[in-house]
Design a protein around this motif. Structure first.
Motif, PDB file in Angstrom:
ATOM      1  N   LEU A  32      10.802  17.095  12.212  1.00 40.65           N
ATOM      2  CA  LEU A  32      10.597  16.374  13.789  1.00 40.65           C
ATOM      3  C   LEU A  32      12.118  16.932  14.470  1.00 40.65           C
ATOM      4  CD1 LEU A  32       9.094  13.874  14.976  1.00 40.65           C
ATOM      5  CD2 LEU A  32      11.064  12.505  14.544  1.00 40.65           C
ATOM      6  N   VAL A  33      11.713  16.974  15.676  1.00 38.39           N
ATOM      7  CA  VAL A  33      12.929  17.392  16.598  1.00 38.39           C
ATOM      8  C   VAL A  33      13.495  15.904  17.511  1.00 38.39           C
ATOM      9  CG1 VAL A  33      13.842  18.568  18.476  1.00 38.39           C
ATOM     10  CG2 VAL A  33      12.189  19.800  16.963  1.00 38.39           C
ATOM     11  N   LEU A  34      14.337  15.459  17.057  1.00 40.61           N
ATOM     12  CA  LEU A  34      14.987  14.195  17.759  1.00 40.61           C
ATOM     13  C   LEU A  34      15.962  14.422  18.596  1.00 40.61           C
ATOM     14  CD1 LEU A  34      15.672  12.057  14.654  1.00 40.61           C
ATOM     15  CD2 LEU A  34      14.178  11.261  16.768  1.00 40.61           C
ATOM     16  N   GLY A  35      15.826  13.750  19.757  1.00 43.30           N
ATOM     17  CA  GLY A  35      16.891  13.770  21.061  1.00 43.30           C
ATOM     18  C   GLY A  35      17.641  12.490  20.790  1.00 43.30           C
ATOM     19  N   LEU A  36      19.123  12.666  20.523  1.00 45.36           N
ATOM     20  CA  LEU A  36      19.762  11.475  20.071  1.00 45.36           C
ATOM     21  C   LEU A  36      20.804  10.810  21.433  1.00 45.36           C
ATOM     22  CD1 LEU A  36      20.436  12.403  16.627  1.00 45.36           C
ATOM     23  CD2 LEU A  36      18.915  10.919  17.550  1.00 45.36           C
ATOM     24  N   ALA A  37      21.010   9.783  21.272  1.00 48.32           N
ATOM     25  CA  ALA A  37      21.922   9.088  22.237  1.00 48.32           C
ATOM     26  C   ALA A  37      23.117   8.640  21.736  1.00 48.32           C
ATOM     27  CB  ALA A  37      21.170   7.953  23.112  1.00 48.32           C
ATOM     28  N   THR A  38      24.160   8.260  22.193  1.00 45.72           N
ATOM     29  CA  THR A  38      25.560   7.867  21.643  1.00 45.72           C
ATOM     30  C   THR A  38      25.539   6.278  22.140  1.00 45.72           C
ATOM     31  OG1 THR A  38      26.727   8.923  22.961  1.00 45.72           O
ATOM     32  CG2 THR A  38      26.660   9.813  20.856  1.00 45.72           C
ATOM     33  N   GLY A  39      26.588   5.731  22.115  1.00 37.93           N
ATOM     34  CA  GLY A  39      26.667   4.157  22.795  1.00 37.93           C
ATOM     35  C   GLY A  39      26.402   3.090  21.662  1.00 37.93           C
ATOM     36  N   SER A  40      26.785   1.869  22.076  1.00 37.34           N
ATOM     37  CA  SER A  40      26.535   0.928  21.156  1.00 37.34           C
ATOM     38  C   SER A  40      24.992   0.482  21.024  1.00 37.34           C
ATOM     39  CB  SER A  40      27.272  -0.301  21.535  1.00 37.34           C
ATOM     40  OG  SER A  40      27.228  -0.503  23.040  1.00 37.34           O
ATOM     41  N   THR A  41      24.222   0.881  21.905  1.00 39.50           N
ATOM     42  CA  THR A  41      22.709   0.480  21.574  1.00 39.50           C
ATOM     43  C   THR A  41      22.136   1.116  20.770  1.00 39.50           C
ATOM     44  OG1 THR A  41      22.705   0.343  24.238  1.00 39.50           O
ATOM     45  CG2 THR A  41      20.558   0.401  23.109  1.00 39.50           C
ATOM     46  N   GLN A  62      14.626  18.625   6.868  1.00 40.09           N
ATOM     47  CA  GLN A  62      14.003  19.607   8.026  1.00 40.09           C
ATOM     48  C   GLN A  62      14.349  19.085   9.393  1.00 40.09           C
ATOM     49  OE1 GLN A  62      10.122  21.140   6.921  1.00 40.09           O
ATOM     50  NE2 GLN A  62      10.260  19.742   5.135  1.00 40.09           N
ATOM     51  N   VAL A  63      14.783  17.972   9.416  1.00 39.98           N
ATOM     52  CA  VAL A  63      14.663  17.411  11.023  1.00 39.98           C
ATOM     53  C   VAL A  63      15.920  18.113  11.732  1.00 39.98           C
ATOM     54  CG1 VAL A  63      15.642  15.290  12.368  1.00 39.98           C
ATOM     55  CG2 VAL A  63      14.025  14.974  10.308  1.00 39.98           C
ATOM     56  N   ALA A  64      15.594  18.357  13.266  1.00 41.20           N
ATOM     57  CA  ALA A  64      16.576  19.030  14.055  1.00 41.20           C
ATOM     58  C   ALA A  64      17.000  17.879  14.995  1.00 41.20           C
ATOM     59  CB  ALA A  64      15.915  20.065  14.675  1.00 41.20           C
ATOM     60  N   THR A  65      18.382  17.971  15.609  1.00 38.13           N
ATOM     61  CA  THR A  65      18.723  17.083  16.522  1.00 38.13           C
ATOM     62  C   THR A  65      19.146  17.677  17.833  1.00 38.13           C
ATOM     63  OG1 THR A  65      20.946  16.820  15.496  1.00 38.13           O
ATOM     64  CG2 THR A  65      18.935  15.440  14.852  1.00 38.13           C
ATOM     65  N   PHE A  66      18.921  17.121  18.899  1.00 39.05           N
ATOM     66  CA  PHE A  66      19.665  17.632  20.032  1.00 39.05           C
ATOM     67  C   PHE A  66      20.365  16.390  20.943  1.00 39.05           C
ATOM     68  CE2 PHE A  66      16.898  21.035  19.239  1.00 39.05           C
ATOM     69  CZ  PHE A  66      17.612  22.077  19.761  1.00 39.05           C
ATOM     70  N   ASN A  67      21.776  16.256  21.066  1.00 38.15           N
ATOM     71  CA  ASN A  67      22.314  15.165  21.520  1.00 38.15           C
ATOM     72  C   ASN A  67      22.124  15.508  22.989  1.00 38.15           C
ATOM     73  OD1 ASN A  67      23.361  14.164  18.930  1.00 38.15           O
ATOM     74  ND2 ASN A  67      23.916  12.719  20.485  1.00 38.15           N
ATOM     75  N   LEU A  68      22.114  14.037  23.836  1.00 38.52           N
ATOM     76  CA  LEU A  68      21.852  13.962  25.088  1.00 38.52           C
ATOM     77  C   LEU A  68      23.240  14.673  25.935  1.00 38.52           C
ATOM     78  CD1 LEU A  68      20.904  10.578  26.227  1.00 38.52           C
ATOM     79  CD2 LEU A  68      19.672  12.534  26.871  1.00 38.52           C
ATOM     80  N   ASP A  69      24.398  14.301  25.556  1.00 41.08           N
ATOM     81  CA  ASP A  69      25.519  14.601  26.268  1.00 41.08           C
ATOM     82  C   ASP A  69      26.820  14.704  25.217  1.00 41.08           C
ATOM     83  OD1 ASP A  69      25.445  11.942  25.663  1.00 41.08           O
ATOM     84  OD2 ASP A  69      25.426  11.101  27.647  1.00 41.08           O
ATOM     85  N   ILE A  96      20.978  15.494   6.602  1.00 38.17           N
ATOM     86  CA  ILE A  96      20.508  16.577   7.534  1.00 38.17           C
ATOM     87  C   ILE A  96      21.242  17.850   7.567  1.00 38.17           C
ATOM     88  CG2 ILE A  96      22.397  15.851   9.294  1.00 38.17           C
ATOM     89  CD1 ILE A  96      19.752  15.943  11.370  1.00 38.17           C
ATOM     90  N   ASP A  97      20.607  18.965   7.703  1.00 35.54           N
ATOM     91  CA  ASP A  97      21.199  20.482   7.802  1.00 35.54           C
ATOM     92  C   ASP A  97      22.082  20.501   9.061  1.00 35.54           C
ATOM     93  OD1 ASP A  97      22.107  22.902   7.958  1.00 35.54           O
ATOM     94  OD2 ASP A  97      19.750  23.797   7.402  1.00 35.54           O
ATOM     95  N   CYS A  98      23.410  20.587   8.827  1.00 38.38           N
ATOM     96  CA  CYS A  98      24.461  20.635   9.975  1.00 38.38           C
ATOM     97  C   CYS A  98      24.090  21.769  11.034  1.00 38.38           C
ATOM     98  CB  CYS A  98      25.617  20.794   9.587  1.00 38.38           C
ATOM     99  SG  CYS A  98      26.093  21.937   8.719  1.00 38.38           S
ATOM    100  N   ARG A  99      23.360  22.816  10.365  1.00 41.55           N
ATOM    101  CA  ARG A  99      22.831  24.068  11.258  1.00 41.55           C
ATOM    102  C   ARG A  99      21.760  23.488  12.372  1.00 41.55           C
ATOM    103  NH1 ARG A  99      21.628  27.865   6.496  1.00 41.55           N
ATOM    104  NH2 ARG A  99      20.684  25.797   5.976  1.00 41.55           N
ATOM    105  N   GLN A 100      21.260  22.331  11.875  1.00 41.29           N
ATOM    106  CA  GLN A 100      20.153  22.025  12.825  1.00 41.29           C
ATOM    107  C   GLN A 100      20.364  20.771  13.836  1.00 41.29           C
ATOM    108  OE1 GLN A 100      17.075  23.317  12.850  1.00 41.29           O
ATOM    109  NE2 GLN A 100      17.074  24.299  11.189  1.00 41.29           N
ATOM    110  N   VAL A 101      21.848  20.425  13.830  1.00 42.83           N
ATOM    111  CA  VAL A 101      22.504  19.576  14.773  1.00 42.83           C
ATOM    112  C   VAL A 101      22.811  20.255  15.833  1.00 42.83           C
ATOM    113  CG1 VAL A 101      24.448  18.182  14.904  1.00 42.83           C
ATOM    114  CG2 VAL A 101      22.806  17.897  12.851  1.00 42.83           C
ATOM    115  N   HIS A 102      22.638  19.853  17.256  1.00 44.45           N
ATOM    116  CA  HIS A 102      22.974  20.518  18.437  1.00 44.45           C
ATOM    117  C   HIS A 102      23.690  19.484  19.392  1.00 44.45           C
ATOM    118  CE1 HIS A 102      20.542  23.899  17.103  1.00 44.45           C
ATOM    119  NE2 HIS A 102      19.801  22.880  16.654  1.00 44.45           N
TER     120      HIS A 102
END
Ligand code: PGA
Length: 237
Positions: A32-41, A62-69, A96-102
């Motif tokens: 899965l490719v997850l788009g992630l957010a920060t903040g308290s929510t 196998q999960v990849a992530t893309f942070n919003l900002d 999580i594989d740190c190479r898949q974190v963006h």
């Protein structure tokens, strides 16, 4: 089309519902490719994802992530950088594989971030919080619905909201890199979370269904698969 609204009792239930959905999606698609957010929510959601990993229920390998900002001008080791936040609350606690974190980086070429998202097949599930002024990511009021990943100046409201995390107000970054509204809309599925009385007025404005750049989150009415999980206090309806 249209925002599917799920009303829940409070922060715990909001986090449980969000985690159930993400866990289910990872089961259905382990890469899965997850788009992630920060903040308290989303903190409660991340806690539950970590628990699910620790219980052997969810595999992030196998999960990849893309942070919003991300803020401009803070090193990734700065305790207020979003990279640090994500490492602390999620990435360092699961497999999580740190190479898949963006993360979007000012100096990295912003088109490259968009391209990387495309190359990975696009974001499957995007997690979003909402600012009191209706921002999503750092797309502040007035952001074009066609906007893509770019550097933005933060508004006074956002700088003030973020000041609580910094020792002195002067330390709060004034600029950030953010996915644009059009980038966010490319996600196949969106999960918008809102909790607490401070969000009641923006949720009420959002639920009028009127699309306007004054409330950047209102672009989400045009998304084919979006769920808002909102707790009692934030529920303006
Ligand atoms: P919060 O921020 O989760 O800390 O309320 C949400 C946002 O500003 O997007």
């Amino acid at each position: 089309m249209g925002i599917k609204r799920v009303a829940v009792s409070g922060y715990q239930e909001m986090s449980d519902r969000a985690a159930l959905l993400v866990i289910q999606r990872i089961k259905e698609k382990p890469d899965l490719v997850l788009g992630l957010a920060t903040g308290s929510t989303p903190l409660g959601l991340y806690e539950r994802l970590v628990e699910s990993y620790q219980q052997g229920e969810t595999d992030f390998s196998q999960v990849a992530t893309f942070n919003l900002d991300e803020y401009c001008g803070l090193s990734k080791n700065h305790p207020q950088s979003y990279q640090y936040f994500m490492d602390k609350h999620l990435f360092s606690l699961v497999n999580i594989d740190c190479r898949q974190v963006h993360f979007p980086q000012e100096n990295d070429g912003l088109d490259k971030y968009e391209q990387k998202i495309k190359d990975t097949g696009g974001v499957d599930v995007q997690i979003l919080g909402i600012g009191r002024n209706g921002h999503i990511g750092f797309n502040e009021p007035g952001s074009a619905f066609t906007s893509r990943t770019r550097v933005v100046d933060l508004t006074d409201v956002t700088i003030k909201d973020n000041a609580r995390f910094f020792a002195r107000p002067e330390e709060v970054p004034r600029r950030a890199v953010t996915m644009g509204l059009a980038t966010i809309m490319d996600a196949k599925e969106i999960l918008l979370l809102a909790s607490g009385a401070s969000k009641a007025s923006v949720v009420e404005r959002l639920m009028t269904e009127k699309q306007s750049v004054d409330v950047p989150a209102s672009i989400l009415w045009g998304h084919p698969k979006i769920m808002l999980i909102v707790d009692k206090e934030a529920d303006g309806n």
